[in-house]
Design a protein around this motif. Structure first.
Motif, mmCIF file in Angstrom:
data_model
loop_
_atom_site.group_PDB
_atom_site.id
_atom_site.type_symbol
_atom_site.label_atom_id
_atom_site.label_comp_id
_atom_site.label_asym_id
_atom_site.label_seq_id
_atom_site.Cartn_x
_atom_site.Cartn_y
_atom_site.Cartn_z
ATOM 1 N N GLY A 60 1.006 -1.233 -0.003
ATOM 2 C CA GLY A 60 -0.125 0.157 0.035
ATOM 3 C C GLY A 60 0.863 1.415 0.039
ATOM 4 O O GLY A 60 0.405 2.444 0.237
ATOM 5 N N TYR A 61 2.143 1.299 -0.397
ATOM 6 C CA TYR A 61 3.036 2.445 -0.321
ATOM 7 C C TYR A 61 2.757 3.083 -1.635
ATOM 8 O O TYR A 61 2.715 2.450 -2.811
ATOM 9 N N ASP A 62 3.114 4.299 -1.642
ATOM 10 C CA ASP A 62 3.012 5.169 -2.879
ATOM 11 C C ASP A 62 4.058 4.800 -3.882
ATOM 12 O O ASP A 62 5.314 4.322 -3.585
ATOM 13 N N PRO A 63 3.641 4.605 -5.331
ATOM 14 C CA PRO A 63 5.024 4.208 -6.064
ATOM 15 C C PRO A 63 5.893 5.114 -6.180
ATOM 16 O O PRO A 63 6.992 4.632 -6.820
ATOM 17 N N SER A 64 6.015 6.094 -5.554
ATOM 18 C CA SER A 64 7.272 7.146 -5.625
ATOM 19 C C SER A 64 7.956 6.954 -4.479
ATOM 20 O O SER A 64 9.104 7.556 -4.138
ATOM 21 N N PHE A 65 7.876 5.845 -3.623
ATOM 22 C CA PHE A 65 8.630 5.339 -2.614
ATOM 23 C C PHE A 65 10.093 5.284 -3.416
ATOM 24 O O PHE A 65 10.470 4.927 -4.133
ATOM 25 N N PRO A 66 11.215 5.938 -2.596
ATOM 26 C CA PRO A 66 12.531 5.609 -2.986
ATOM 27 C C PRO A 66 13.014 4.249 -3.505
ATOM 28 O O PRO A 66 12.757 3.327 -2.815
#
Length: 145
Positions: free
Chosen positions: A102-108
């Motif tokens: 469920g994390y944003d696709p922009s996660f590092p």
């Protein structure tokens, strides 16, 4: 309130304002088996740095079916079955897989490749990131409680 990193599902949320202590692309057979992905973006946080709003709503099962007494448990939402995190029974780390939890696709992006084994026949990654047969050599496991 917004946090630096947020994930989970509709029923259980995780969040942190801390940076990860490790961020790698995993090539191990356990990750492949559990996720069904050829490689898995894996992120470690210090255990107490990743908060869970409803831990009572988590189902826990061994992460590694071949080592059911191992330290990591896969935590899934009891309501919808979404994978939420891996929790360490020794309270050292909590682990997320950004694209499945469920994390944003922009996660590092990951910083290196871990558990690469040339014996699998998979070509060695050539994206410019370091490649190791384990976790990065300077990784130190945090103290548990």
């Amino acid at each position: 309130m917004s946090h630096t990193f947020e994930g989970g599902c509709e029923h259980v949320h995780t969040h942190t304002d801390h940076n990860p202590i490790d961020n790698h692309t995993c090539h191990c057979s356990v990750c492949k088996s559990v996720t069904g992905q050829p490689t898995t973006h894996v992120v470690f946080f210090n255990h107490d740095d990743l908060a869970v709003d409803h831990p009572e709503k988590l189902n826990r099962q061994p992460f590694n079916a071949n080592n059911p007494d191992g330290p990591l448990e896969l935590c899934t939402c009891a309501d919808c079955g979404t994978p939420i995190m891996l929790d360490d029974k020794q309270n050292r780390i909590r682990v997320i897989v950004p694209n499945l939890m469920g994390y944003d696709p922009s996660f590092p992006d990951s910083t290196y490749h871990a558990f690469y084994d040339p014996a699998t026949g998979v070509p060695r990654p050539n994206d410019g990131k370091p490649v190791y047969d384990a976790l990065r050599p300077d990784f130190v496991w945090p103290q548990g409680s």
